[in-house]
Design an enzyme around this catalytic site. Structure first.
Site, short mmCIF file in Angstrom:
data_model
loop_
_atom_site.label_atom_id
_atom_site.label_comp_id
_atom_site.label_asym_id
_atom_site.label_seq_id
_atom_site.Cartn_x
_atom_site.Cartn_y
_atom_site.Cartn_z
N ARG A 37 0.75 -1.20 -0.11
CA ARG A 37 0.00 -0.05 0.01
C ARG A 37 0.99 1.23 0.00
NH1 ARG A 37 -2.41 1.87 4.54
NH2 ARG A 37 -2.38 -0.28 5.73
N TYR A 89 -13.33 20.23 -13.90
CA TYR A 89 -13.63 18.79 -13.97
C TYR A 89 -15.08 18.61 -12.95
CZ TYR A 89 -13.91 13.72 -13.69
OH TYR A 89 -14.60 12.31 -13.68
N ASP A 162 -4.27 21.01 -11.86
CA ASP A 162 -4.68 20.19 -12.70
C ASP A 162 -4.08 20.35 -14.16
OD1 ASP A 162 -5.90 18.27 -14.14
OD2 ASP A 162 -7.74 18.35 -13.03
N LYS A 187 -6.01 9.62 -18.71
CA LYS A 187 -6.17 10.24 -19.78
C LYS A 187 -4.74 10.17 -20.72
CE LYS A 187 -10.22 11.63 -18.18
NZ LYS A 187 -10.39 11.33 -16.58
#
Length: 365
Positions: A37, A89, A162, A187
């Site tokens: 993790r 977004y 972003d 993306k």
């Protein structure tokens, strides 16, 4: 972007599916791995590549772009004031105005392309973060990253960008003064529509970055080993893909601007676009592979156009090798600020003439 596996000489990195690692006889971890993790070695190649591309100090890989973005806000304290864009977004906007606000963040939306509006909204000593998206999905609003970084730092805040649409091929926000850069790696970074992932890269390893790392480890929004391998696979072709997509997108934007059934083309590479001058300064080598068109005839005409395409695929997401078309307002729902006549176009790697001819026939010519 390549690295040779020291154990085997393989030119493609191996995948390490192990969830846990052996402790030493004295119960230490001299090999530097404890639990997947936090530190699976499959993360290293993609994380190191992005750190180098962004010119940062360290990169974390997340299970999605949303996991990466929300970790930045979850590392803040209830009562902190944050500025976010009016155009951004939609899923993150909904989370910020919903969960994050109920949790205690003071979230204020501003036009981040208007520096005077940002300056008026800043609350020195209380504003902890400015979050900006440039170009901003799906209207492709351009914000001046260097100027926003200066405003943020003068007010004692940090700037997070972003940069999903620009990618490090076109813009390196950390070099412009930003503190953090985020990508929905689903993306362009992956580029093949076969993995969901997110990334954060920091300019320096400081206390705020340590809090973000703690959020990731404690909440567990980490990427799987195979997904990390897929991400690195995509990064190997990032520059070639993005440069091709930029060239095709500009060609399409110019041609569609003259189409009689197109009311408006939104693309930073067009000289008449509101943010063109700023985009020309901070985007090097192209203006991105995303554009939007507003179709004459409104919502019904826009939906009919999308329905009539044959080369373009009707689907959400963006940045893949295939070209996608989407009626964005119907995806975002009733509170969407997106005009009903807008179609969002993600330009892939198909021949640009095929893409234009398909759109032209779908538009009615």
């Amino acid at each position: 972007m390549g690295r040779i596996d020291g154990a085997t000489g393989a030119v493609i990195p191996p995948i390490h599916p192990s969830a846990t690692y052996e402790r030493d006889a004295d119960l230490g971890y001299s090999r530097g791995r404890c639990y997947s993790r936090a530190d699976n070695p499959s993360y290293d190649a993609a994380a190191d590549t992005l750190t180098a591309l962004e010119g940062g100090a360290q990169t974390l890989l997340f299970a999605s772009g949303m996991a990466a973005a929300t970790a930045v806000f979850q590392a803040l304290e209830p009562g902190d004031h944050v500025l976010i864009p009016e155009v951004m977004y939609w899923a993150l906007r909904g989370w910020l105005h919903g969960f994050a606000t109920r949790w205690g963040l003071r979230v204020e939306a501003v036009d981040t392309s208007d520096l005077d509006e940002v300056r008026r909204a800043l609350r020195p000593g209380l504003t902890r973060l400015i979050w900006v998206e440039s170009p901003a999905n799906p209207l492709w609003v351009i914000s001046d990253i260097a100027a926003l970084a200066q405003l943020a730092h003068e007010a004692g805040a940090r700037l997070a960008v972003d940069s999903t649409i620009a990618t490090p091929v076109l813009t390196r926000p950390l070099e412009l003064g930003a503190d953090l850069v985020m990508h929905s790696a689903t993306k362009y970074l992956n580029g093949h529509s076969d993995v969901v992932a997110g990334t954060l890269t920091t300019k320096v390893k400081d206390d705020p970055w340590a809090r973000i790392k703690a959020v990731q480890t404690q909440i567990g929004g980490v990427l799987g080993p195979f997904e990390a391998w897929l991400l690195q696979r995509g990064l190997r072709t990032l520059f070639a893909r993005v440069r091709w997509q930029c060239t095709s997108a500009l060609d399409l934007a110019q041609r569609l601007s003259a189409h009689p059934n197109v009311a408006e083309v939104l693309y930073p590479g067009l000289p008449g676009f509101a943010g063109h001058e700023t985009a020309s300064r901070q985007m090097k080598g192209g203006f991105g592979g995303m554009l939007s068109i507003r179709v004459k005839g409104g919502r019904e005409a826009a939906i009919a156009t999308a329905a009539a395409t044959q080369v373009w695929t009707r689907a959400t997401s963006l940045g893949g090798v295939e070209s996608l078309i989407e009626h964005r307002a119907s995806m975002e729902g009733a509170d969407s600020p997106v005009p009903d006549d807008l179609l969002r176009l993600s330009v892939g790697l198909e021949a640009v003439d095929d893409l234009y001819n398909d759109l032209s026939q779908a538009l009615g010519l």
